[in-house]
Design a protein around this motif. Structure first.
Motif, mmCIF file in Angstrom:
data_model
loop_
_atom_site.group_PDB
_atom_site.id
_atom_site.type_symbol
_atom_site.label_atom_id
_atom_site.label_comp_id
_atom_site.label_asym_id
_atom_site.label_seq_id
_atom_site.Cartn_x
_atom_site.Cartn_y
_atom_site.Cartn_z
ATOM 1 N N ALA A 235 32.812 45.458 56.229
ATOM 2 C CA ALA A 235 33.708 45.759 55.108
ATOM 3 C C ALA A 235 34.558 44.567 54.695
ATOM 4 C CB ALA A 235 34.617 46.937 55.474
ATOM 5 N N SER A 236 34.715 43.603 55.578
ATOM 6 C CA SER A 236 35.639 42.497 55.312
ATOM 7 C C SER A 236 35.331 41.705 54.047
ATOM 8 C CB SER A 236 35.679 41.553 56.521
ATOM 9 O OG SER A 236 36.212 42.214 57.635
ATOM 10 N N PRO A 237 34.079 41.295 53.779
ATOM 11 C CA PRO A 237 33.844 40.497 52.566
ATOM 12 C C PRO A 237 34.271 41.211 51.287
ATOM 13 C CG PRO A 237 31.944 40.391 54.022
ATOM 14 C CD PRO A 237 32.837 41.441 54.583
ATOM 15 N N GLY A 238 33.868 42.462 51.137
ATOM 16 C CA GLY A 238 34.212 43.188 49.923
ATOM 17 C C GLY A 238 35.699 43.445 49.798
ATOM 18 N N VAL A 239 36.332 43.850 50.899
ATOM 19 C CA VAL A 239 37.761 44.170 50.846
ATOM 20 C C VAL A 239 38.590 42.915 50.589
ATOM 21 C CG1 VAL A 239 39.704 45.016 52.205
ATOM 22 C CG2 VAL A 239 37.520 46.209 52.287
ATOM 23 N N LEU A 240 38.293 41.852 51.323
ATOM 24 C CA LEU A 240 39.055 40.618 51.137
ATOM 25 C C LEU A 240 38.800 40.007 49.767
ATOM 26 C CD1 LEU A 240 38.626 38.992 54.666
ATOM 27 C CD2 LEU A 240 40.619 40.216 53.753
ATOM 28 N N GLY A 241 37.548 40.008 49.338
ATOM 29 C CA GLY A 241 37.244 39.450 48.022
ATOM 30 C C GLY A 241 37.897 40.240 46.906
ATOM 31 N N ALA A 242 37.851 41.579 46.995
ATOM 32 C CA ALA A 242 38.465 42.409 45.964
ATOM 33 C C ALA A 242 39.981 42.251 45.973
ATOM 34 C CB ALA A 242 38.082 43.871 46.183
ATOM 35 N N SER A 243 40.574 42.196 47.149
ATOM 36 C CA SER A 243 42.029 42.054 47.228
ATOM 37 C C SER A 243 42.488 40.731 46.632
ATOM 38 C CB SER A 243 42.481 42.153 48.691
ATOM 39 O OG SER A 243 42.116 43.402 49.252
ATOM 40 N N ALA A 244 41.795 39.652 46.980
ATOM 41 C CA ALA A 244 42.166 38.346 46.427
ATOM 42 C C ALA A 244 41.994 38.316 44.910
ATOM 43 C CB ALA A 244 41.318 37.255 47.078
ATOM 44 N N PHE A 245 40.935 38.920 44.442
ATOM 45 C CA PHE A 245 40.675 38.952 42.994
ATOM 46 C C PHE A 245 41.777 39.708 42.254
ATOM 47 C CE2 PHE A 245 38.356 40.961 39.363
ATOM 48 C CZ PHE A 245 38.100 39.797 38.653
ATOM 49 N N LEU A 246 42.222 40.821 42.829
ATOM 50 C CA LEU A 246 43.271 41.609 42.183
ATOM 51 C C LEU A 246 44.632 40.920 42.278
ATOM 52 C CD1 LEU A 246 42.250 45.186 43.402
ATOM 53 C CD2 LEU A 246 41.928 44.212 41.105
ATOM 54 N N LEU A 248 45.286 37.793 42.424
ATOM 55 C CA LEU A 248 45.328 36.602 41.570
ATOM 56 C C LEU A 248 45.313 36.941 40.082
ATOM 57 C CD1 LEU A 248 42.929 34.234 43.562
ATOM 58 C CD2 LEU A 248 45.433 34.127 43.423
ATOM 59 N N GLY A 249 45.328 38.240 39.781
ATOM 60 C CA GLY A 249 45.380 38.635 38.379
ATOM 61 C C GLY A 249 44.031 38.702 37.703
ATOM 62 N N ARG A 250 42.957 38.875 38.456
ATOM 63 C CA ARG A 250 41.593 39.003 37.933
ATOM 64 C C ARG A 250 41.200 37.812 37.056
ATOM 65 N NH1 ARG A 250 41.698 45.350 35.909
ATOM 66 N NH2 ARG A 250 42.430 46.242 37.874
ATOM 67 N N PRO A 251 41.267 36.601 37.561
ATOM 68 C CA PRO A 251 40.862 35.446 36.745
ATOM 69 C C PRO A 251 39.374 35.502 36.427
ATOM 70 C CG PRO A 251 41.211 34.789 39.036
ATOM 71 C CD PRO A 251 41.670 36.202 38.922
ATOM 72 N N PRO A 257 32.155 35.514 41.819
ATOM 73 C CA PRO A 257 32.337 35.479 43.278
ATOM 74 C C PRO A 257 32.869 36.785 43.850
ATOM 75 C CG PRO A 257 33.136 33.449 42.303
ATOM 76 C CD PRO A 257 32.812 34.363 41.168
ATOM 77 N N ALA A 258 33.753 37.462 43.119
ATOM 78 C CA ALA A 258 34.262 38.754 43.593
ATOM 79 C C ALA A 258 33.143 39.777 43.646
ATOM 80 C CB ALA A 258 35.396 39.242 42.685
ATOM 81 N N TRP A 259 32.290 39.779 42.627
ATOM 82 C CA TRP A 259 31.178 40.724 42.648
ATOM 83 C C TRP A 259 30.190 40.398 43.767
ATOM 84 C CZ3 TRP A 259 30.015 40.897 36.640
ATOM 85 C CH2 TRP A 259 31.085 41.542 36.018
ATOM 86 N N THR A 423 52.312 50.280 41.830
ATOM 87 C CA THR A 423 53.305 49.947 40.808
ATOM 88 C C THR A 423 53.736 48.485 40.915
ATOM 89 O OG1 THR A 423 54.101 52.227 40.837
ATOM 90 C CG2 THR A 423 55.551 50.555 39.861
ATOM 91 N N GLY A 424 53.943 48.025 42.157
ATOM 92 C CA GLY A 424 54.339 46.641 42.346
ATOM 93 C C GLY A 424 53.272 45.654 41.937
ATOM 94 N N ALA A 425 52.005 46.027 42.126
ATOM 95 C CA ALA A 425 50.897 45.131 41.759
ATOM 96 C C ALA A 425 50.447 45.313 40.319
ATOM 97 C CB ALA A 425 49.720 45.374 42.703
ATOM 98 N N GLN A 426 51.153 46.156 39.564
ATOM 99 C CA GLN A 426 50.827 46.409 38.155
ATOM 100 C C GLN A 426 49.431 47.007 37.985
ATOM 101 O OE1 GLN A 426 53.175 45.899 35.697
ATOM 102 N NE2 GLN A 426 54.522 45.381 37.414
ATOM 103 N N LEU A 427 48.964 47.743 39.005
ATOM 104 C CA LEU A 427 47.658 48.403 38.913
ATOM 105 C C LEU A 427 47.777 49.803 38.345
ATOM 106 C CD1 LEU A 427 46.109 47.343 42.344
ATOM 107 C CD2 LEU A 427 45.644 46.373 40.084
#
Length: 512
Positions: A235-246, A248-251, A257-259, A423-427
Motif C-alpha cells: 500500500a505504501s507507493p499508492g498512499v505516499l504518492g497520493a498524499s504527496a500529490f495532494l 503539493l496542491g496537485r501540480p 507519476p502519481a498515477w 477542511t485544513g487541506a482544502q479537500l
C-alpha cells in the motif's frame, strides 16, 4: 509426596476383604475409638472433604494413605473405611476450591487491530488523487459494480481461508487462497468488462476500478495469511504518492507519476499475495499456528467446521464448503450496497458525506476487531464467574451495549478528525447540513459492527437478511431522501442490536 514414596503407600492400601497389607496408616495410634479420631481426620483431609462430590472420593483418598477396614475399626470404631468416609463427608461442609483459570484464548496484541485499521483506511487517500482518472459519466456506477463484486468475493474468500486454518491445515488454506486470488481476479475483470460495455466510461476509469478490485483481493489473502507487513509495503507507493500529490496542491507535472504510484499498489498486492500463498502452500510452515488466529476473526469464528477425513484432505474445496461461503458472499454484497447506494442513487449531499466518512469507517474496522475480541474476553469471564443464567444474560447485554457504544464513539471521533483534516487541506468544506448524512453512515457502520459480532458467534443468516431488507427499503424509499435513509439505517442498527441482545444472552452461545 515424592515419587519414591508414592508406590510404597499405594502397595499399603487394601480392599474391603483384606486387612492392612503393609504397615499401619500414617496416623497417631493412641486413644480409643471416638469422634475425636474422625474429627482429626476431617481436619487432615479438609481439602479433599470440602471438594468431594461423593463419599467415594474421600474413601479413595483414605485408602491411598493406607487406611483399611481394620484401621477404621481399630482407630475410629467404625465397621469399614467406607463408613468412615461417609461420616467425614457428612461432617465437613462443601466448599469446593475454585479451579485454576484457563488460559485466555482471546489474547491479541493491540498493534495488530490498529494495523488492520490503517490498512483498511489508508487506500481511500488514493481516490482524491485519482480525480483526473475518474472524470466523466458512468464512473459512479463503475465503482459501485467493482465494490459489490470485490466485497462479495473477498468476504467469501476470507471465510474459506479461515475455515481451512481452523481445521489446522495451513498449507491447503494457502493453496485455496492462491486459487481464489486468481478466480476472484477473473470475476472482477469480467464484471468490469460487462460494466464497461454498458456504462459510458473511459478506459482509465476501468483500469482504476480494476486496480481497486485487485487490491481488495490481494489484501484479503495477505491478511488471512497473517502477512500484514507485506500488505503495508504494497500500500505504501499508492498512499505516499497520493498524499504527496495532494499536499503539493496537485501540480500538473506530478500527475502521471502519481498515477504510476497508484498503479503500483494493486500490482504489488497481487504479486506479494501470490508469492506468500505459494510459499505457505509449499511447506506449510509459514502458516503454522495461524488457525488460532482464525478463532479470533469474525469470518473465521463463524464456522470452523470439522476435521476432514483422509479422502477429503486432498480436495481443495468441497461443495458443502462453497455453499457455506454463500452467506459471507451475500453479506459482502449487501454491505457494499448499503454504503454505495446513496451515492449511486444521487441522493443530495451524499457524495460529499461519503467522501468524508469513507476513511473513518474503513479505519474503524480495526477498532471493531479489537472491541470484538474485548467482548469475547469479557463474556468468557462472565461465563466462568456468574452462577445464575438470568444474571449472566443481563451482564452480557450490558457488555454488548458498551461494545456498541464504544465502537460508535471511536467512529465518530475518527470522523471528526477526518473532517478537520479535510477542511485544513482544502479537500472538503463540511457544514452542519451534512450531519444527517454522516449520522446515517455512522448508523450503517454500527449495524455492520453488530452483524460482524453476530457472525463471530455463528449467526450469519439473520444479519444477511436484515441488511438485505434494509437495502431494499432504501431503494423503495429513495424519494424520501436523507430522512428515509437515516430512518432505515437506524432501524437496521436497532434491529440487529436487539437480535444480538436476545441471541447472545444465551450461555450456550459462549460455551465454545
Amino acid at each position: 509426596m515424592s515419587a519414591a514414596i508414592m508406590p510404597a503407600r499405594m502397595r499399603a492400601s487394601t480392599n474391603r476383604r483384606g486387612g492392612l497389607a503393609v504397615g499401619a496408616p500414617a496416623r497417631p495410634a493412641g486413644g480409643g475409638a471416638g469422634p475425636r479420631d474422625v474429627e482429626g481426620l476431617c481436619r487432615q483431609f479438609a481439602a479433599v472433604c470440602e471438594s468431594a462430590v461423593d463419599p467415594l472420593e474421600i474413601c479413595s483418598a483414605l485408602e491411598f494413605e493406607g487406611w483399611s477396614d481394620k484401621a477404621a475399626r481399630d482407630h475410629c470404631g467404625l465397621p469399614d473405611v467406607f463408613t468412615l468416609a461417609e461420616q467425614m463427608y457428612l461432617r465437613v461442609p462443601r466448599r469446593p476450591a475454585e479451579p485454576d483459570e484457563p488460559p485466555d484464548p482471546w489474547q491479541v496484541a493491540t498493534v495488530r487491530p490498529a494495523l488492520h485499521g490503517l490498512l483498511y483506511g489508508l487506500p481511500t487517500v488514493c481516490f482524491p488523487a485519482a480525480a483526473g482518472l475518474l472524470a466523466g459519466p458512468g464512473v459512479v456506477g463503475l465503482l459501485v459494480v467493482v465494490s459489490l463484486v470485490s466485497w462479495a468475493i473477498s468476504q467469501s474468500l476470507a471465510y474459506l481461508g479461515y475455515l481451512r486454518l481452523g481445521q489446522a491445515d495451513p498449507a491447503l488454506a494457502a493453496r485455496l487462497l492462491r486459487a481464489g486470488l486468481g478466480t476472484g481476479l477473473a470475476g472482477v475483470l469480467l464484471a468490469l468488462a460487462v460494466a464497461g460495455l454498458v456504462l459510458p466510461v473511459r478506459v482509465p476509469a476501468v483500469f482504476f476500478a480494476a486496480g481497486l478490485g485487485a487490491y481488495m483481493l490481494g489484501a484479503t489473502v495477505l491478511i488471512v495469511l497473517g502477512a500484514e507487513r507485506l500488505l503495508l509495503a504494497a500500500a505504501s507507493p499508492g498512499v505516499l504518492g497520493a498524499s504527496a500529490f495532494l499536499l503539493l496542491g496537485r501540480p500538473a507535472e506530478l500527475t502521471e507519476p502519481a498515477w504510476a504510484a497508484l498503479a503500483a499498489t494493486p500490482l504489488l498486492a497481487l504479486a506479494l499475495a501470490a508469492a506468500r500463498a505459494t510459499r505457505a502452500a509449499g511447506g506449510g510452515s509459514p502458516g503454522h499456528g495461524r488457525h488460532a488466529r482464525a478463532r479470533s476473526s469474525p469470518a473465521g469464528r463463524a464456522e470452523t467446521g470439522q476435521p476432514r477425513t483422509g479422502r477429503e484432505r486432498g480436495r481443495l474445496i468441497a461443495g458443502a464448503e462453497l455453499r457455506g461461503a454463500l452467506p459471507s458472499a451475500g453479506f459482502g454484497l449487501v454491505a457494499a450496497g448499503l454504503f454505495a447506494f446513496p451515492v449511486a442513487a444521487g441522493l443530495p449531499g451524499h457524495a460529499s458525506a461519503g467522501v468524508l466518512v469513507s476513511l473513518p469507517l474503513a479505519m474503524s474496522m480495526g477498532a471493531a476487531e479489537w472491541i470484538l475480541i474485548w467482548f469475547r474476553r469479557r463474556t468468557q469471564r462472565l461465563l466462568r464467574g456468574t452462577g445464575e443464567l438470568r444474571a449472566f444474560a443481563a451482564r452480557v447485554r450490558l457488555t454488548l451495549l458498551a461494545a456498541l457504544l464504544l465502537y460508535l464513539a471511536v467512529t465518530a471521533a475518527l470522523t471528526a478528525v477526518a473532517a478537520a483534516a479535510a477542511t485544513g487541506a482544502q479537500l472538503a468544506h463540511p457544514g452542519l447540513a451534512v450531519l444527517p448524512q454522516v449520522a446515517a453512515y455512522l448508523a450503517v457502520g454500527g449495524a455492520m459492527f453488530t452483524a460482524l459480532l453476530l457472525q463471530a458467534f455463528g449467526s450469519r443468516v439473520v444479519p444477511l437478511a436484515c441488511c438485505a431488507v434494509a437495502l431494499a427499503a432504501e431503494a423503495v424509499c429513495r424519494s424520501g431522501g436523507v430522512t428515509a435513509q437515516l430512518v432505515t439505517c437506524t432501524g437496521l442498527l436497532i434491529g440487529l442490536a436487539g437480535y444480538a441482545a436476545l441471541v447472545l444472552g444465551s450461555a450456550m452461545r459462549h460455551a465454545c
